[in-house]
Design an enzyme around this catalytic site. Structure first.
Site, mmCIF file in Angstrom:
data_model
loop_
_atom_site.group_PDB
_atom_site.id
_atom_site.type_symbol
_atom_site.label_atom_id
_atom_site.label_comp_id
_atom_site.label_asym_id
_atom_site.label_seq_id
_atom_site.Cartn_x
_atom_site.Cartn_y
_atom_site.Cartn_z
ATOM 1 N N SER A 1 -46.816 5.893 -16.062
ATOM 2 C CA SER A 1 -46.092 6.750 -15.116
ATOM 3 C C SER A 1 -45.611 7.993 -15.870
ATOM 4 C CB SER A 1 -44.923 5.952 -14.530
ATOM 5 O OG SER A 1 -43.749 6.721 -14.479
HETATM 6 N N1 LIG Z 1 -38.610 12.794 -9.901
HETATM 7 C C1 LIG Z 1 -38.730 11.421 -10.309
HETATM 8 C C2 LIG Z 1 -40.095 10.909 -9.882
HETATM 9 C C3 LIG Z 1 -40.259 9.437 -10.167
HETATM 10 C C4 LIG Z 1 -41.463 8.852 -9.467
HETATM 11 O O1 LIG Z 1 -41.968 9.406 -8.478
HETATM 12 N N2 LIG Z 1 -41.925 7.726 -9.971
HETATM 13 C C5 LIG Z 1 -43.029 7.042 -9.309
HETATM 14 C C6 LIG Z 1 -43.924 6.433 -10.379
HETATM 15 S S1 LIG Z 1 -44.673 7.624 -11.409
HETATM 16 C C7 LIG Z 1 -42.469 5.932 -8.458
HETATM 17 O O2 LIG Z 1 -41.670 5.148 -8.914
HETATM 18 N N3 LIG Z 1 -42.885 5.862 -7.176
HETATM 19 C C8 LIG Z 1 -42.489 4.820 -6.291
HETATM 20 C C9 LIG Z 1 -41.840 5.355 -5.032
HETATM 21 O O3 LIG Z 1 -41.760 6.573 -4.861
HETATM 22 O O4 LIG Z 1 -41.406 4.523 -4.226
HETATM 23 C C10 LIG Z 1 -38.541 11.291 -11.814
HETATM 24 O O5 LIG Z 1 -38.823 12.258 -12.528
HETATM 25 O O6 LIG Z 1 -38.081 10.245 -12.295
#
Ligand SMILES: N[C@@H](CCC(=O)N[C@@H](CS)C(=O)NCC(=O)O)C(=O)O
Length: 216
Positions: A12
């Site tokens: 990720s």
């Molecule tokens: N802006 C956030 C983005 C985090 C993000 O989108 N993580 C993804 C994985 S790369 C996630 O957990 N997605 C699951 C969801 O949105 O429910 C950060 O920088 O931490």
């Protein structure tokens, strides 16, 4: 005292930013890998939302503090563990420039995400998304005009964040997006990546992960 707990996944990109920064500043974290693609895991259950307030990884847990957003987690770790002015200066007039670049990076990463997300789901990437990334890269290139670093005269957290976001483009070579087509980025990126061995380690881990995913 027990170290902070990081919930993340090595593939990720936002998680990788936190791992990179923790590695550079030498903070040991207790890491729990969370596979958000696993249908058995309900990130939106009330128990999970306590740890993952935005149902996203990475998330940090430390002494009753639950923190989402990779850039905020990185700011927290540096503020807590780095005593000198490196990476995230305490001078407000300089620090605000780091913040500005981090907000820019959040937007740039979201644009990049729109290009690589469809690949996970076997969907077509639309050219508009590719144009938006290229437009973001042009802005980055302009920001670097006549400068060695993004925010001030030293390497900062902004470099970790933006370089990490750009590395996600390695997942989608077929998009034709190449940050190094921009002359200032072409000079800046190797400068950043050679500034600390953790960048090389992070890229190696990413490339090995991509290889494993492609084999699957
Ligand atoms: N802006 C956030 C983005 C985090 C993000 O989108 N993580 C993804 C994985 S790369 C996630 O957990 N997605 C699951 C969801 O949105 O429910 C950060 O920088 O931490």
């Amino acid at each position: 005292m027990a170290p902070p707990t990081l919930y993340d996944h090595p593939m990720s990109p936002p998680s990788r930013l936190v791992r990179l920064v923790a590695g550079i500043i030498g903070v040991d974290l207790k890491v729990f890998v969370v596979d958000i693609m696993d249908s058995e895991i309900d990130m939106k259950s009330s128990e999970m939302l306590k740890i993952f307030p935005q149902h996203t990884i990475p998330a940090l847990e430390y002494n009753g503090l639950y923190l989402a957003e990779s850039r905020a987690i990185a700011m927290y770790l540096i503020s807590k563990y780095v005593k000198d002015d490196s990476l995230y200066t305490k001078d407000v007039n300089k620090r605000i420039l780091v913040h500005q670049r981090l907000f820019f990076d959040q937007d740039l990463y979201n644009r990049i995400f729109s290009v690589f997300r469809p690949k996970f789901y076997g969907e077509q990437v639309d050219t508009g998304s590719i144009d938006k990334v290229n437009e973001g890269l042009e802005t980055l290139n302009r920001t670097l005009d006549g400068k060695q670093w993004l925010a001030g005269d030293k390497i900062t957290l902004a470099e970790c964040a933006v370089a990490n976001s750009l590395s996600a483009l390695e997942f989608v070579p077929e998009s034709g997006i190449d940050p190094t087509k921009q002359p200032n980025i072409k000079e800046w990126l190797p400068r950043v990546e050679s500034s600390h061995p953790k960048y090389g380690e992070s890229l190696k881990e990413l490339r090995e992960g991509f290889k494993k995913m492609a084999q699957k």
